[in-house]
Design a protein around this motif. Sequence first.
Motif, short mmCIF file in Angstrom:
data_model
loop_
_atom_site.label_atom_id
_atom_site.label_comp_id
_atom_site.label_asym_id
_atom_site.label_seq_id
_atom_site.Cartn_x
_atom_site.Cartn_y
_atom_site.Cartn_z
N ASN A 289 0.83 -1.20 0.00
CA ASN A 289 0.00 0.00 0.00
C ASN A 289 0.86 1.25 0.00
OD1 ASN A 289 -2.27 -1.63 0.17
ND2 ASN A 289 -2.36 -1.51 2.38
N ILE A 290 0.42 2.22 -0.79
CA ILE A 290 1.09 3.52 -0.87
C ILE A 290 0.04 4.60 -0.64
CG2 ILE A 290 2.34 5.15 -2.33
CD1 ILE A 290 3.56 2.76 -3.79
N ALA A 291 0.34 5.52 0.27
CA ALA A 291 -0.53 6.68 0.50
C ALA A 291 0.12 7.90 -0.14
CB ALA A 291 -0.72 6.92 1.99
N VAL A 292 -0.68 8.66 -0.86
CA VAL A 292 -0.24 9.93 -1.43
C VAL A 292 -1.06 11.02 -0.74
CG1 VAL A 292 0.15 11.26 -3.53
CG2 VAL A 292 0.18 8.75 -3.64
N ILE A 293 -0.40 11.78 0.10
CA ILE A 293 -1.08 12.78 0.94
C ILE A 293 -0.67 14.17 0.46
CG2 ILE A 293 -1.39 13.62 3.29
CD1 ILE A 293 -0.52 10.76 4.21
N TYR A 294 -1.65 15.05 0.32
CA TYR A 294 -1.35 16.35 -0.28
C TYR A 294 -2.16 17.47 0.35
CZ TYR A 294 -5.84 15.55 -2.45
OH TYR A 294 -7.18 15.32 -2.63
N GLU B 221 -8.30 14.89 5.24
CA GLU B 221 -9.12 13.68 5.13
C GLU B 221 -8.29 12.41 5.13
OE1 GLU B 221 -11.35 14.39 1.58
OE2 GLU B 221 -12.59 15.92 2.51
N THR B 222 -7.13 12.44 5.77
CA THR B 222 -6.23 11.29 5.78
C THR B 222 -6.82 10.15 6.61
OG1 THR B 222 -4.36 12.79 5.57
CG2 THR B 222 -3.87 10.56 6.30
N ASP B 223 -6.85 8.96 6.03
CA ASP B 223 -7.31 7.76 6.74
C ASP B 223 -6.12 7.23 7.55
OD1 ASP B 223 -7.98 5.15 7.54
OD2 ASP B 223 -9.09 4.75 5.69
N VAL B 224 -6.06 7.62 8.81
CA VAL B 224 -4.90 7.32 9.66
C VAL B 224 -4.63 5.83 9.73
CG1 VAL B 224 -4.00 7.48 12.02
CG2 VAL B 224 -5.15 9.45 10.99
N GLU B 225 -5.65 5.04 9.95
CA GLU B 225 -5.44 3.58 10.08
C GLU B 225 -4.90 2.98 8.79
OE1 GLU B 225 -5.34 1.85 12.87
OE2 GLU B 225 -5.76 3.77 13.82
N TRP B 226 -5.41 3.43 7.64
CA TRP B 226 -4.95 2.88 6.37
C TRP B 226 -3.48 3.27 6.14
CZ3 TRP B 226 -3.12 3.78 1.44
CH2 TRP B 226 -3.26 2.71 0.54
N VAL B 227 -3.16 4.53 6.43
CA VAL B 227 -1.79 5.00 6.21
C VAL B 227 -0.81 4.28 7.13
CG1 VAL B 227 -0.25 7.01 6.26
CG2 VAL B 227 -2.57 7.24 5.33
N ARG B 228 -1.21 4.00 8.35
CA ARG B 228 -0.33 3.27 9.27
C ARG B 228 0.09 1.93 8.70
NH1 ARG B 228 -3.30 4.46 15.06
NH2 ARG B 228 -2.40 6.54 15.35
N GLY B 229 -0.76 1.31 7.92
CA GLY B 229 -0.44 0.02 7.31
C GLY B 229 0.28 0.12 5.97
N CYS B 230 0.57 1.31 5.52
CA CYS B 230 1.23 1.50 4.22
C CYS B 230 2.72 1.17 4.28
CB CYS B 230 1.06 2.95 3.74
SG CYS B 230 -0.57 3.29 3.10
N ASP B 231 3.24 0.81 3.12
CA ASP B 231 4.66 0.57 2.96
C ASP B 231 5.39 1.85 2.57
OD1 ASP B 231 4.70 -2.49 3.10
OD2 ASP B 231 3.14 -2.08 1.62
N ALA B 232 4.66 2.78 1.96
CA ALA B 232 5.27 4.03 1.50
C ALA B 232 4.26 5.16 1.65
CB ALA B 232 5.71 3.93 0.05
N VAL B 233 4.78 6.35 1.90
CA VAL B 233 3.96 7.55 1.99
C VAL B 233 4.65 8.64 1.17
CG1 VAL B 233 3.02 9.33 3.53
CG2 VAL B 233 3.13 6.94 4.29
N ARG C 265 1.95 18.23 13.40
CA ARG C 265 0.93 17.78 14.35
C ARG C 265 0.30 16.43 14.03
NH1 ARG C 265 -2.13 23.55 15.12
NH2 ARG C 265 -0.37 24.61 16.09
N GLU C 266 0.08 16.16 12.75
CA GLU C 266 -0.67 14.95 12.36
C GLU C 266 0.22 13.80 11.90
OE1 GLU C 266 -3.87 14.87 13.12
OE2 GLU C 266 -3.65 16.96 13.77
N ALA C 267 1.27 14.11 11.16
CA ALA C 267 2.13 13.05 10.63
C ALA C 267 2.71 12.14 11.71
CB ALA C 267 3.24 13.65 9.77
N PRO C 268 3.06 12.65 12.90
CA PRO C 268 3.60 11.74 13.93
C PRO C 268 2.62 10.64 14.34
CG PRO C 268 4.15 14.00 14.47
CD PRO C 268 3.18 14.05 13.32
N LYS C 269 1.34 10.82 14.10
CA LYS C 269 0.33 9.81 14.45
C LYS C 269 0.30 8.65 13.45
CE LYS C 269 -2.56 13.52 16.27
NZ LYS C 269 -3.80 14.30 16.06
N LEU C 270 1.07 8.74 12.37
CA LEU C 270 0.98 7.78 11.28
C LEU C 270 2.00 6.64 11.35
CD1 LEU C 270 0.42 10.31 8.35
CD2 LEU C 270 -1.31 8.98 9.59
#
Length: 161
Positions: A2-7, A40-52, A73-78
């Motif tokens: 899984n890859i998350a692209v956050i913008y 609108e970042t899905d924190v749980e999904w991103v936590r399971g990603c291999d790449a961000v 503030r938010e990225a450390p939760k990932l």
Amino acid sequence: MNIAVIYDSKTNNTAKCAGWIAEGAGKVEGVDARTFSIGETDVEWVRGCDAVIVGSPTYMAEMTADMHTWLEREAPKLNLAGKLGGAFATEQYVHGGGERAISSILTFMMVYGMMVYSGGGSKGRPVIHLGPVGMSTAIDEYRTLFEVYGQRMADQVSCRR
């Protein structure tokens, strides 16, 4: 994989580029790439990603204030440590600060324990040193650049397995 692209996106140009990166990543077998705005970042999904992969428009030759705040503030939760990271930017003007914005995003990633990658010159053309930058005044002309970047990131994730 899984890859998350956050913008962050103010005029939809950066959002478009995020979509193109996800499309390129999705060309690699076994990769599920999804895009999320910083709000609108899905924190749980991103936590399971291999790449961000993180992207921002440039403002005053830097990432947006909203992106900076999100990274603090938010990225450390990932749970980013150990993940592959990459960055991209859009800008309105030639030499508008896109590379500087990317560099700042990558610095956050390294501080959070991520491994960063861009492909650099090792993959040939298009050469993408730190991450792709698209000019918002002609953003559609950069589609291939962003798709190639996404595919290279996904290839690299596949190599890590």
